[in-house]
Structure formats: structure tokens, C-alpha cells
Design a protein around this motif. Structure first.
Motif, PDB file in Angstrom:
ATOM      1  N   ILE A 174       0.836  -1.195   0.000  1.00 19.14           N
ATOM      2  CA  ILE A 174       0.000   0.000   0.000  1.00 19.14           C
ATOM      3  C   ILE A 174       0.872   1.247   0.000  1.00 19.14           C
ATOM      4  O   ILE A 174       1.945   1.273   0.609  1.00 19.14           O
ATOM      5  CB  ILE A 174      -0.955   0.024   1.202  1.00 19.14           C
ATOM      6  N   LEU A 175       0.428   2.291  -0.705  1.00 21.02           N
ATOM      7  CA  LEU A 175       1.114   3.575  -0.730  1.00 21.02           C
ATOM      8  C   LEU A 175       0.613   4.407   0.449  1.00 21.02           C
ATOM      9  O   LEU A 175      -0.592   4.643   0.586  1.00 21.02           O
ATOM     10  CB  LEU A 175       0.840   4.295  -2.047  1.00 21.02           C
ATOM     11  N   THR A 176       1.519   4.804   1.337  1.00 17.94           N
ATOM     12  CA  THR A 176       1.112   5.551   2.536  1.00 17.94           C
ATOM     13  C   THR A 176       1.345   7.049   2.415  1.00 17.94           C
ATOM     14  O   THR A 176       0.648   7.844   3.046  1.00 17.94           O
ATOM     15  CB  THR A 176       1.881   5.022   3.755  1.00 17.94           C
ATOM     16  N   GLN A 177       2.335   7.459   1.595  1.00 18.52           N
ATOM     17  CA  GLN A 177       2.625   8.889   1.459  1.00 18.52           C
ATOM     18  C   GLN A 177       3.363   9.135   0.152  1.00 18.52           C
ATOM     19  O   GLN A 177       4.112   8.280  -0.329  1.00 18.52           O
ATOM     20  CB  GLN A 177       3.463   9.377   2.641  1.00 18.52           C
ATOM     21  N   PHE A 178       3.119  10.319  -0.415  1.00 14.64           N
ATOM     22  CA  PHE A 178       3.746  10.691  -1.674  1.00 14.64           C
ATOM     23  C   PHE A 178       4.218  12.141  -1.556  1.00 14.64           C
ATOM     24  O   PHE A 178       3.450  13.020  -1.193  1.00 14.64           O
ATOM     25  CB  PHE A 178       2.748  10.543  -2.827  1.00 14.64           C
ATOM     26  N   GLU A 179       5.505  12.373  -1.847  1.00 16.36           N
ATOM     27  CA  GLU A 179       6.077  13.717  -1.727  1.00 16.36           C
ATOM     28  C   GLU A 179       6.610  14.185  -3.075  1.00 16.36           C
ATOM     29  O   GLU A 179       7.221  13.398  -3.817  1.00 16.36           O
ATOM     30  CB  GLU A 179       7.221  13.733  -0.712  1.00 16.36           C
ATOM     31  N   THR A 180       6.393  15.464  -3.350  1.00 13.64           N
ATOM     32  CA  THR A 180       7.031  16.114  -4.484  1.00 13.64           C
ATOM     33  C   THR A 180       7.990  17.160  -3.928  1.00 13.64           C
ATOM     34  O   THR A 180       8.192  17.257  -2.717  1.00 13.64           O
ATOM     35  CB  THR A 180       5.995  16.772  -5.404  1.00 13.64           C
ATOM     36  N   THR A 181       8.568  17.958  -4.806  1.00 12.74           N
ATOM     37  CA  THR A 181       9.514  18.982  -4.354  1.00 12.74           C
ATOM     38  C   THR A 181       8.875  19.936  -3.357  1.00 12.74           C
ATOM     39  O   THR A 181       9.517  20.361  -2.394  1.00 12.74           O
ATOM     40  CB  THR A 181      10.055  19.773  -5.561  1.00 12.74           C
ATOM     41  N   ASP A 182       7.604  20.243  -3.545  1.00 15.35           N
ATOM     42  CA  ASP A 182       6.972  21.261  -2.696  1.00 15.35           C
ATOM     43  C   ASP A 182       5.654  20.822  -2.083  1.00 15.35           C
ATOM     44  O   ASP A 182       4.927  21.643  -1.514  1.00 15.35           O
ATOM     45  CB  ASP A 182       6.744  22.549  -3.506  1.00 15.35           C
ATOM     46  N   ASN A 192      10.119  18.004  -9.666  1.00 18.10           N
ATOM     47  CA  ASN A 192      10.665  16.786 -10.269  1.00 18.10           C
ATOM     48  C   ASN A 192      11.455  15.916  -9.288  1.00 18.10           C
ATOM     49  O   ASN A 192      12.216  15.044  -9.700  1.00 18.10           O
ATOM     50  CB  ASN A 192      11.535  17.127 -11.479  1.00 18.10           C
ATOM     51  N   ASN A 193      11.306  16.180  -7.996  1.00 13.82           N
ATOM     52  CA  ASN A 193      11.884  15.300  -6.975  1.00 13.82           C
ATOM     53  C   ASN A 193      10.726  14.576  -6.283  1.00 13.82           C
ATOM     54  O   ASN A 193       9.901  15.201  -5.609  1.00 13.82           O
ATOM     55  CB  ASN A 193      12.692  16.089  -5.952  1.00 13.82           C
ATOM     56  N   LEU A 194      10.652  13.266  -6.448  1.00 15.03           N
ATOM     57  CA  LEU A 194       9.526  12.494  -5.923  1.00 15.03           C
ATOM     58  C   LEU A 194      10.001  11.468  -4.897  1.00 15.03           C
ATOM     59  O   LEU A 194      11.062  10.856  -5.067  1.00 15.03           O
ATOM     60  CB  LEU A 194       8.800  11.768  -7.059  1.00 15.03           C
ATOM     61  N   THR A 195       9.200  11.293  -3.844  1.00 15.95           N
ATOM     62  CA  THR A 195       9.471  10.273  -2.830  1.00 15.95           C
ATOM     63  C   THR A 195       8.190   9.484  -2.588  1.00 15.95           C
ATOM     64  O   THR A 195       7.144  10.066  -2.287  1.00 15.95           O
ATOM     65  CB  THR A 195       9.953  10.888  -1.509  1.00 15.95           C
ATOM     66  N   PHE A 196       8.288   8.171  -2.721  1.00 13.33           N
ATOM     67  CA  PHE A 196       7.151   7.295  -2.478  1.00 13.33           C
ATOM     68  C   PHE A 196       7.376   6.552  -1.152  1.00 13.33           C
ATOM     69  O   PHE A 196       8.426   5.923  -0.957  1.00 13.33           O
ATOM     70  CB  PHE A 196       7.006   6.267  -3.608  1.00 13.33           C
ATOM     71  N   HIS A 197       6.394   6.616  -0.252  1.00 17.87           N
ATOM     72  CA  HIS A 197       6.419   5.865   1.001  1.00 17.87           C
ATOM     73  C   HIS A 197       5.396   4.741   0.893  1.00 17.87           C
ATOM     74  O   HIS A 197       4.254   4.976   0.462  1.00 17.87           O
ATOM     75  CB  HIS A 197       6.066   6.769   2.186  1.00 17.87           C
ATOM     76  N   PHE A 198       5.747   3.555   1.294  1.00 18.97           N
ATOM     77  CA  PHE A 198       4.841   2.418   1.147  1.00 18.97           C
ATOM     78  C   PHE A 198       5.027   1.456   2.314  1.00 18.97           C
ATOM     79  O   PHE A 198       5.981   1.556   3.099  1.00 18.97           O
ATOM     80  CB  PHE A 198       5.084   1.699  -0.182  1.00 18.97           C
TER      81      PHE A 198
END
Length: 332
Positions: free
Chosen positions: A250-258, A282-288
Motif C-alpha cells: 500500500i502507498l502511505t505517502q507521496f512527496e514532491t519537491t513542494d 521533479n523530486n519524488l518520494t514514495f512511502h509504502f
């Protein structure tokens, strides 16, 4: 530590004994195909060979010392192979003897590791060995030397770094006890797919005694092992038919640059596949995460961002992955 005893066929009485000199030291014992009895003495590194001890009470024997012969140090297994005895050692690797002379097999085959912790033989006569640094090998032993057929020397460190014992069944499965659990490898198709079927059972799945040694396979293909405190029985049929249900990531959090987006209860927005961001984000972080209440230590994740990654990449047990400076494009 006073004598070697022979039991009667019904195992109800002692039918003979060997009482050597007071300086004699007992340890591992094994018979070769000629019915010679080998005994390796603990701590003093001596090997005694009793020639066909039919008259068990008066059996002559030869004694060899490490200092005077090409003997291994710290023998951990003796295995009869054809007319020879095969020895494994964590100080030298594999040795052989025909009852008269000794040969260090590593000298003629540099592929052999010098820290072999156990060795066994399968139903076809092939030799399987393991090391105390997490390797398993398959080969053939002949009078001329040892031929390595395949080595699993790049196994996942998660399985453990110290392989303690090894044994095979009649279905071409290798079972290896490690410092972290039980490793099972099917090698029926080793020449075409050496990593086709590898399984691992940890403490949370029942393998919880790491002091076991000297495995024995019975007629029903159960593995019996003795430890410092327990007698263990491993039902190989159950292990090889066990199927675990795949867990859902499951995807718990999604971050972009801002921006940061948090998903409660793992529920993603229905329109997430249509999300669009400016090129500056254009900086992405996926938390799962994954719902696994049984053996969380075995959770491993493989991630692929379609449109950027050419294939899945192993991120181990990490529950997030970062992508920086992504070019403009469509990603999934």
C-alpha cells in the motif's frame, strides 16, 4: 570417552568394544565402503583407521597426526564416497583418503572454498557442501579429484552468513541450516535455472534452534536434528508444499519537491493516475508499507517507476524510494 562400542542388530545389547591406548581421543566416527572404521580425535587432530573390525574386541588400527600427514584440521564431517573417505574442514576445505594416503582436494581445484562447514551426498552420488560464510556448492568427487558443477556464492545475506549443516532429499532439494533460519534450494534444473526455487524459513516460521547439527533423513524424508537442548524433526513434505499468500503493498505517502500527500488506511485517490505536476516538482518520494503480522523481517521490496526505471530494482527492506531531477514525462 573410554571405548568404541558395537551394538547388536536389534540394538538391545553391546556386541563388542574397542579399547585403544589411554592417549586415544574419540570424536567423529564413520565407516567407509570397505568397512574400515575412521575416528577423528577432537582437539588433538589425530585420525585413527581400524581395518575391517570384524573382531571388534581386538581390532588393529593406524593412527595419523596432523603434524606428520596431510590431514585437515578440525574435521567436521566424514563421508564415504566410493572407495574413499571424504573429509570437510573449515581450515582447508575438502580432503580425501583411500585408507593409506591423504589428498587435499583444494590444491587441485582452486574453486573449492577452504572453509567448508558440512558436506553430504545426494541420491545420484553428487556432493553438496556449505561454508561458514554463506555459500553452497555442488560437485562430483572422483579418485582424480573434485569437479565443481555449480556454486551458490551470491545468496542473499538475509539468509545468514554462517551455514552450519546441509542435507538433501530425493527430490533434489538442498536444506541448509544457517545462523538465521532454514534455507531450501531446489536444484533439479541447476544447469538452466540455478535460482528458480529458493525458500527461506525464519524463527517466526518455526525454525528457532540454531545450535542443531548432524542432520539425518529418514525413510519418509523427515529431517531429524539434535541440538544442545532439543530434538528437531522437519517435515520436508509440508515445507515444499507450503504456499504463502501474497501480501498487498500500500502507498502511505507521496512527496514532491513542494507538496506532501498522505493516504489514510492505504487508500489512494481514485484520480491519482491523472495527477500532473510542473517540471519544477521533479523530486519524488514514495512511502509504502505492507500488512504482514507474521514475519516482517522477511519483507523485501522491488520497485519500478515506469517511464524511468528499465526494470525492477531491489530496495531491500526500505519502505520508501526517492527519485530526483526527473525529466518531463509520464510516469507510473
Amino acid at each position: 570417552n573410554m571405548a568404541l562400542l558395537r551394538m547388536s542388530e536389534d540394538e538391545k545389547r553391546i556386541s563388542g568394544s574397542i579399547i585403544p591406548m589411554p592417549s586415544f581421543r574419540y570424536g567423529w566416527i564413520a565407516f567407509d565402503r570397505k568397512d574400515n572404521l575412521y575416528n577423528w580425535g577432537y582437539w588433538i587432530d589425530t585420525l585413527s583407521i581400524f581395518s575391517r573390525p570384524e573382531q571388534f574386541n581386538n581390532s588393529p588400527y593406524q593412527q595419523y597426526s596432523l603434524a606428520k600427514n596431510n590431514l585437515p584440521k578440525e574435521i567436521n564431517k566424514m563421508l564415504p564416497v566410493n572407495d574413499n573417505m571424504l573429509f570437510s574442514s573449515i581450515y582447508g576445505g575438502l580432503y580425501s583418503s583411500d585408507g593409506q594416503t591423504f589428498k587435499h582436494l583444494n590444491e587441485s581445484n582452486p574453486e573449492l572454498p577452504e572453509n567448508v562447514s558440512d558436506v553430504c551426498k545426494d541420491k545420484d552420488g553428487s556432493i553438496i557442501f556449505c561454508t561458514n560464510t554463506g555459500e553452497i556448492g555442488l560437485g562430483k568427487f572422483e579418485a582424480s579429484g573434485f569437479d565443481v558443477i555449480h556454486q551458490w556464492n551470491d545468496l542473499d545475506p538475509f539468509y545468514g552468513r554462517n551455514f552450519i549443516w546441509v542435507i538433501t532429499d530425493n527430490q533434489y532439494n538442498i536444506y541448509a541450516g544457517t545462523n538465521r533460519g532454514l534455507l531450501v534450494i531446489n536444484y533439479a534444473d541447476v544447469n538452466t535455472s540455478p535460482k528458480k526455487d529458493i525458500r527461506f524459513f525464519s524463527k517466526s516460521e518455526g525454525y528457532s534452534d540454531f545450535s542443531v547439527t548432524s542432520p539425518i533423513l529418514d525413510d519418509e524424508e523427515n529431517i531429524w536434528l539434535g541440538s544442545q537442548e532439543n530434538l528437531l524433526c522437519i517435515n520436508t513434505t509440508t515445507i515444499n508444499t507450503f504456499q504463502s499468500s501474497p501480501n498487498t503493498i500500500i502507498l502511505t505517502q507521496f512527496e514532491t519537491t513542494d507538496s506532501t500527500y498522505t493516504f489514510k488506511n492505504g487508500t489512494e485517490p481514485a484520480d491519482m493516475s491523472q495527477w500532473s505536476f510542473p517540471y519544477t516538482s521533479n523530486n519524488l518520494t514514495f512511502h509504502f508499507n505492507i500488512i504482514n503480522l507474521l514475519n516482517t523481517e522477511k519483507d523485501r521490496f522491488f520497485i519500478q517507476l515506469e517511464g524511468f526505471d528499465k526494470s525492477y530494482k531491489d530496495v531491500g527492506s526500505d519502505r520508501k524510494v526517492n527519485y530526483t531531477n526527473l525529466p518531463a514525462g509520464n510516469y507510473k
